[in-house]
Design an enzyme around this catalytic site. Sequence first.
Site, mmCIF file in Angstrom:
data_model
loop_
_atom_site.group_PDB
_atom_site.id
_atom_site.type_symbol
_atom_site.label_atom_id
_atom_site.label_comp_id
_atom_site.label_asym_id
_atom_site.label_seq_id
_atom_site.Cartn_x
_atom_site.Cartn_y
_atom_site.Cartn_z
ATOM 1 N N GLU A 110 29.178 20.406 -17.062
ATOM 2 C CA GLU A 110 29.569 20.131 -18.437
ATOM 3 C C GLU A 110 30.651 19.078 -18.483
ATOM 4 O O GLU A 110 31.454 18.952 -17.563
ATOM 5 C CB GLU A 110 30.063 21.436 -19.087
ATOM 6 C CG GLU A 110 28.893 22.361 -19.360
ATOM 7 C CD GLU A 110 29.278 23.784 -19.710
ATOM 8 O OE1 GLU A 110 30.445 24.164 -19.495
ATOM 9 O OE2 GLU A 110 28.398 24.494 -20.189
ATOM 10 N N CYS A 124 36.789 14.871 -20.480
ATOM 11 C CA CYS A 124 37.080 15.759 -19.367
ATOM 12 C C CYS A 124 35.854 15.788 -18.451
ATOM 13 O O CYS A 124 34.764 16.152 -18.883
ATOM 14 C CB CYS A 124 37.370 17.130 -19.970
ATOM 15 S SG CYS A 124 37.816 18.371 -18.791
ATOM 16 N N CYS A 131 33.022 25.963 -8.284
ATOM 17 C CA CYS A 131 34.287 25.677 -7.595
ATOM 18 C C CYS A 131 34.522 26.735 -6.529
ATOM 19 O O CYS A 131 34.225 27.915 -6.740
ATOM 20 C CB CYS A 131 35.450 25.679 -8.587
ATOM 21 S SG CYS A 131 37.027 25.220 -7.817
ATOM 22 N N CYS A 135 40.297 30.754 -8.268
ATOM 23 C CA CYS A 135 41.453 31.166 -9.069
ATOM 24 C C CYS A 135 41.012 32.311 -9.975
ATOM 25 O O CYS A 135 39.940 32.253 -10.583
ATOM 26 C CB CYS A 135 41.990 30.003 -9.899
ATOM 27 S SG CYS A 135 42.417 28.579 -8.889
ATOM 28 N N CYS A 138 40.018 31.876 -13.901
ATOM 29 C CA CYS A 138 39.193 30.730 -14.299
ATOM 30 C C CYS A 138 37.711 31.072 -14.254
ATOM 31 O O CYS A 138 37.220 31.568 -13.230
ATOM 32 C CB CYS A 138 39.492 29.565 -13.350
ATOM 33 S SG CYS A 138 38.399 28.145 -13.588
ATOM 34 N N GLY A 180 35.209 22.325 -11.328
ATOM 35 C CA GLY A 180 35.431 21.947 -9.941
ATOM 36 C C GLY A 180 36.840 21.511 -9.620
ATOM 37 O O GLY A 180 37.657 21.275 -10.508
ATOM 38 N N GLU A 181 37.117 21.440 -8.331
ATOM 39 C CA GLU A 181 38.419 20.974 -7.844
ATOM 40 C C GLU A 181 38.215 19.543 -7.341
ATOM 41 O O GLU A 181 37.614 19.321 -6.282
ATOM 42 C CB GLU A 181 38.898 21.919 -6.724
ATOM 43 C CG GLU A 181 40.028 21.380 -5.866
ATOM 44 C CD GLU A 181 41.249 20.898 -6.652
ATOM 45 O OE1 GLU A 181 41.765 21.645 -7.493
ATOM 46 O OE2 GLU A 181 41.679 19.744 -6.406
ATOM 47 N N SER A 212 43.362 16.338 -11.941
ATOM 48 C CA SER A 212 44.055 17.625 -11.934
ATOM 49 C C SER A 212 43.677 18.396 -10.684
ATOM 50 O O SER A 212 42.506 18.462 -10.316
ATOM 51 C CB SER A 212 43.641 18.411 -13.181
ATOM 52 O OG SER A 212 44.238 19.700 -13.168
ATOM 53 N N SER A 234 47.938 22.134 -11.421
ATOM 54 C CA SER A 234 47.797 23.457 -12.023
ATOM 55 C C SER A 234 48.713 24.398 -11.266
ATOM 56 O O SER A 234 48.327 24.961 -10.249
ATOM 57 C CB SER A 234 46.346 23.935 -11.918
ATOM 58 O OG SER A 234 45.511 23.051 -12.613
ATOM 59 N N LEU A 235 49.917 24.542 -11.764
ATOM 60 C CA LEU A 235 50.927 25.311 -11.035
ATOM 61 C C LEU A 235 50.754 26.806 -11.313
ATOM 62 O O LEU A 235 50.552 27.592 -10.403
ATOM 63 C CB LEU A 235 52.317 24.807 -11.436
ATOM 64 C CG LEU A 235 53.498 25.418 -10.698
ATOM 65 C CD1 LEU A 235 53.398 25.202 -9.207
ATOM 66 C CD2 LEU A 235 54.813 24.851 -11.235
ATOM 67 N N ASN A 236 50.878 27.173 -12.558
ATOM 68 C CA ASN A 236 50.500 28.519 -13.023
ATOM 69 C C ASN A 236 51.359 29.665 -12.508
ATOM 70 O O ASN A 236 51.057 30.825 -12.775
ATOM 71 C CB ASN A 236 49.024 28.828 -12.698
ATOM 72 C CG ASN A 236 48.089 27.804 -13.310
ATOM 73 O OD1 ASN A 236 48.427 27.186 -14.318
ATOM 74 N ND2 ASN A 236 46.940 27.601 -12.715
ATOM 75 N N ASN A 310 42.704 31.220 -21.957
ATOM 76 C CA ASN A 310 41.486 31.336 -22.760
ATOM 77 C C ASN A 310 40.610 32.429 -22.172
ATOM 78 O O ASN A 310 40.221 32.351 -21.013
ATOM 79 C CB ASN A 310 40.722 30.010 -22.761
ATOM 80 C CG ASN A 310 41.504 28.925 -23.481
ATOM 81 O OD1 ASN A 310 42.077 29.162 -24.536
ATOM 82 N ND2 ASN A 310 41.553 27.739 -22.900
ATOM 83 N N CYS A 353 39.777 24.946 -21.695
ATOM 84 C CA CYS A 353 40.127 24.973 -20.280
ATOM 85 C C CYS A 353 39.674 26.249 -19.613
ATOM 86 O O CYS A 353 39.916 27.338 -20.110
ATOM 87 C CB CYS A 353 41.642 24.936 -20.113
ATOM 88 S SG CYS A 353 42.342 23.377 -20.509
#
Length: 362
Positions: A110, A124, A131, A135, A138, A180-181, A212, A234-236, A310, A353
């Site tokens: 997508e 995006c 991926c 995480c 996600c 994906g990463e 990212s 993406s620290l989180n 989300n 996201c």
Amino acid sequence: MSAAASPERSSLSIRAAIPPNNLTELGRDAMRALVADLGQPAYRADQLFRWVFQKGARDLDAMTNVPKTLRAQLREAGYGVGRVTVGRVAESIDSTRKLSIKLQDGGVVETVLIPMEEGQFTQCLSSQLGCALDCKFCYTGTLGLSRHLTAGEIVDQVIVARAALPPGARVTHLVYMGMGEPLHNFDGVVDSLGPICDPDGLGYSLRKVTVSTSGLVPQIERLGKTAPVNLALSLNASNDAVRDAIMPVNKRYPLASLMKALREYPLPPRRKLTIEYVLLGGVNDADAHARELAVLLRGLPVRINLIPWNPFSGTGFERPADEQVRAFQQILKDRDYTVTVRTTKGLDIDAACGQLGERPDA
Ligand code: SAH
Ligand code: SF4
């Protein structure tokens, strides 16, 4: 060690079962080499390059100033043009558009067009089918990794999306924040940046492009040396214990090594790193986490983007209350950070996201 913790290893076995010869896969040098092999002058390669990436031609026959003999040679050698096609287009009430992108082996990723200022969109891009990084918060992570996208499949998302824009609108910024990463698919991503940033290609300056990452330290260093685009991390989490629990990649590249890589990253002039921080209710959103984050990021040129989680089902996570989001933001602002809360766009079409990936019922 889990697959998530050793992404380099899993990349070795991933090969796309798609036709090998396609002009959309070729950078400028590869296009020149091909044309030379066919015994044609170098400027023909530049013409082909412009047709494919600037004009978005989908067919050799559209390339009217390329001699018929060269077109016939390319056809004979099995060269196609265009790697992906657009499937379903979903439009959100806020004008965000999510495009299903069909790959030639039947895979679907997508890409999302996010409205910014009048007539301007940020796109995006997806870099992998699924991926491997796993995480916990996600949706894409729950899919696992099927394969890397090729450079052509990444660039072509930009080319085919033009047709889905409102009349007169343009994509002014590109962010590698879809499925994906990106830094796990390092070569595919770097090769896609060739035509994307070439003035005879799509013509985006490095300053308009952001990659990212969840924090693959060696690849952050390599990216800085190869194609220093804007970087988003993406620290989180504000400490290793929380990050280990929600992002398995942290066990391999803990915060100390990550912060060092960020300090050394050669940003474009006057640019800041983007720190993405998904707020998970009761996990990483306490006032104490905000204060710890402020200390962790001290001295780094950053802007912080808070993303209230989300939701998707089956995770046990919760979106924090708006009040807590504001409190978290205020603590960072009081310590002189630039902090935005990402307005959730495209939520009604699962384009926000971390929500990308085909649903079983899609
Ligand atoms: N793999 C890359 C880029 C894609 S993810 C990366 O992780 O950076 C894009 C962003 O969405 C990341 O910052 C990620 O932390 C965030 N994200 C993932 N799942 C989310 C969710 N359910 N809600 C909000 N943000 C999410
Ligand atoms: Fe992969 Fe990024 Fe999702 Fe983590 S947040 S699973 S790295 S897409």
